[in-house]
Design a protein around this motif. Sequence first.
Motif, PDB file in Angstrom:
ATOM      1  N   ALA A   1       0.796  -1.227   0.000  1.00 16.06           N
ATOM      2  CA  ALA A   1       0.000   0.000   0.000  1.00 16.06           C
ATOM      3  C   ALA A   1       0.830   1.279   0.000  1.00 16.06           C
ATOM      4  O   ALA A   1       0.370   2.298  -0.489  1.00 16.06           O
TER       5      ALA A   1
ATOM      6  N   THR B   1      -2.277  -1.614  -6.574  1.00 21.09           N
ATOM      7  CA  THR B   1      -1.616  -2.243  -5.432  1.00 21.09           C
ATOM      8  C   THR B   1      -1.911  -3.730  -5.466  1.00 21.09           C
ATOM      9  O   THR B   1      -3.069  -4.137  -5.561  1.00 21.09           O
TER      10      THR B   1
ATOM     11  N   SER C   1      -4.491   2.054   0.375  1.00 16.47           N
ATOM     12  CA  SER C   1      -4.124   1.989  -1.044  1.00 16.47           C
ATOM     13  C   SER C   1      -5.153   2.664  -1.933  1.00 16.47           C
ATOM     14  O   SER C   1      -4.830   3.126  -3.030  1.00 16.47           O
TER      15      SER C   1
ATOM     16  N   GLN D   1      -7.055  -2.253  -6.133  1.00 20.61           N
ATOM     17  CA  GLN D   1      -6.447  -3.120  -5.121  1.00 20.61           C
ATOM     18  C   GLN D   1      -6.731  -4.565  -5.553  1.00 20.61           C
ATOM     19  O   GLN D   1      -7.886  -4.973  -5.668  1.00 20.61           O
TER      20      GLN D   1
END
Length: 469
Positions: free
Chosen positions: A184, A205, A238, A254
Motif C-alpha cells: 500500500a 496495489t 491503497s 487493489q
Amino acid sequence: MKHDKTELLRQHRRNKRMMLFAAAAMLLLSGVIAGWWFVPLFALGLWLSHEAWFSDHLFYSPRSDYHFALAGDWDRTASIESGQIKLAGPLPAADTLVFSCRIESNLAGHFLDPWLEISGQRFHFERGSRGQRHWVMQQTNEMATAENIKVHTHHCQLHGPLHITGFRNPDFSEQRLLVLAPHADDAELAAFGLYQAAKDVMIVTLTQGEVEAGHYETLGLDPAQASRLKGRLRTWDSMAIPLWGNVPQTSCLQLGYYCMQLQSMQAAPEQSFGSRTSGECDTRTARQWNSLPLPGDAQGNPTWRNLVADLAAIVRHFRPQVIILPHPQIDPHPDHQATSHALQAALQEISDRPASHFLLYANHLHNNDRWPMGPAGGGITLPPRSSAGQAERFWLRPISDAAQLDKAMALAMHHDLTTPQPWKRAFRRKVQQLLAARRWPRTGENEFFRKAVRAGELFSVHTTLDAED
C-alpha cells in the motif's frame, strides 16, 4: 540478485557475535588491569560507541567502489581544484546529471557522515567512505552556462578526475502513467511527487499487506484478527491516500493478493496461496472499491495465473505509456521482485504493448538499510553496487519543498508507517543525534520519512522489460 539479503543478515549477525566476544574479553582484561569498578563504565562506553558508530546495516565495505555502466546522451570529464569543478566549457543540455568521482573520508568522516554540497544541494555518503561514488542532480542554469562549479566538502575529499554523464529524458509526468505498488505505501514512497504532478495516472496495489500485525494485537485481538484488521486498513490506504496526490479512487485498484506469497504463487502458478497470517484465501474481500472488473474477480483465487491475467487486463484497459514498478535487480523484497516478474508475464500475453518506457524504482536495498544517506530533503546518490551490469539510464524528477511536505503527509496517512518505533531504535537515534550529529525529520518516526522524502525521485529508465532487467 547476486547476494541474498537473508544470507547477508546472517553474516552480519555472526560478525556482531564475534565483536561481542571480543568486547567481553576486553571487559575482563580491563577489570584485571584497572579494577572491577571500571568494568561497568567501560561496558557503557562500548555500548554507546556501538549505537553511535557501528550499528548501521552496511553489508559491504565503505572502502569499496560503486560500479555503474551509464548509457548517457553525453559525457564530460572535469578536474577538481581549490573547491571548484573545472569544466572545459558549459555543459550540454540535459535534465539529469550523474557525477562520478572518488571520495575519501578524513578522520572526522569516520565518525560523522561525510557530505558534499553543490548548488545548494547536499549529498551524504557512508562514514569511512573511500571509493568511487555517484550522485544525481537536475541540471541548473549555472551548470549550463558556467565553466566552474563550486563544490563544498565536509569530512571528506574528492579526488579527480570527475566524470559527468548527462541524460535527456521526456517529461514522463506528461504521459499516461501506470504505477505498480506491491504494497500500500510503495507508490507514495517511490513516486508520490511524480504522480501528484501527472495528468493521467492509475495506481495498482497488488497485496493487502496484512503480515507483521503484532501492533494490533495490543488491541486485544488474536494474531489472525490483528492480521485481518491490518489488511483492511492497508487496503483502505491503497485506495484513499492517492487522493491526497490528486488521484481519485476510480483510478486506483487493489488486487487483494497476500503479502509474502507472490513468489510462492509464481513457483506454482495454478495453486492458491492464502494469507500466512489472517487465514483468508479470497482476494475479493479487498476488491470491493475497485471500479474495473478483473479476471480474478470470478472466483477470487490467489493464484499466479489470476495475478498475471489481472495485470494484462489492466494494461489492455488503461494502455499506459509509462509503467512504474520495482527494479528487480536492485530491490530485493520478494514481493517487489515478483511484481516485476508478473508484469513481464502479463506483457507477453499482450500483442500490442502500449508502454514505451518503464521507470524502475528501489524502495529497499539488499546491502544498505540507510540509502539514500543523509537527512530528509537532501540529494540522492546512486545506490551501492558491486558490479556494473547492463548500461542504465536515469531520470531524476525534482520535487519542490511544498511537494516534499505533501509527500511526507501522504506517508503519515499510512497505518504501516505510523506504528510506534521500538524503544531500542528510539534510543539509538538519540545517541546518534548526540554523538554522530545525525538528524531525522519531525514529520514521522519511521525511517522512510528520512529516506523517501528527498529533493527528487530517482528512476532507472528502460524501453523494454525483459527477463534480464
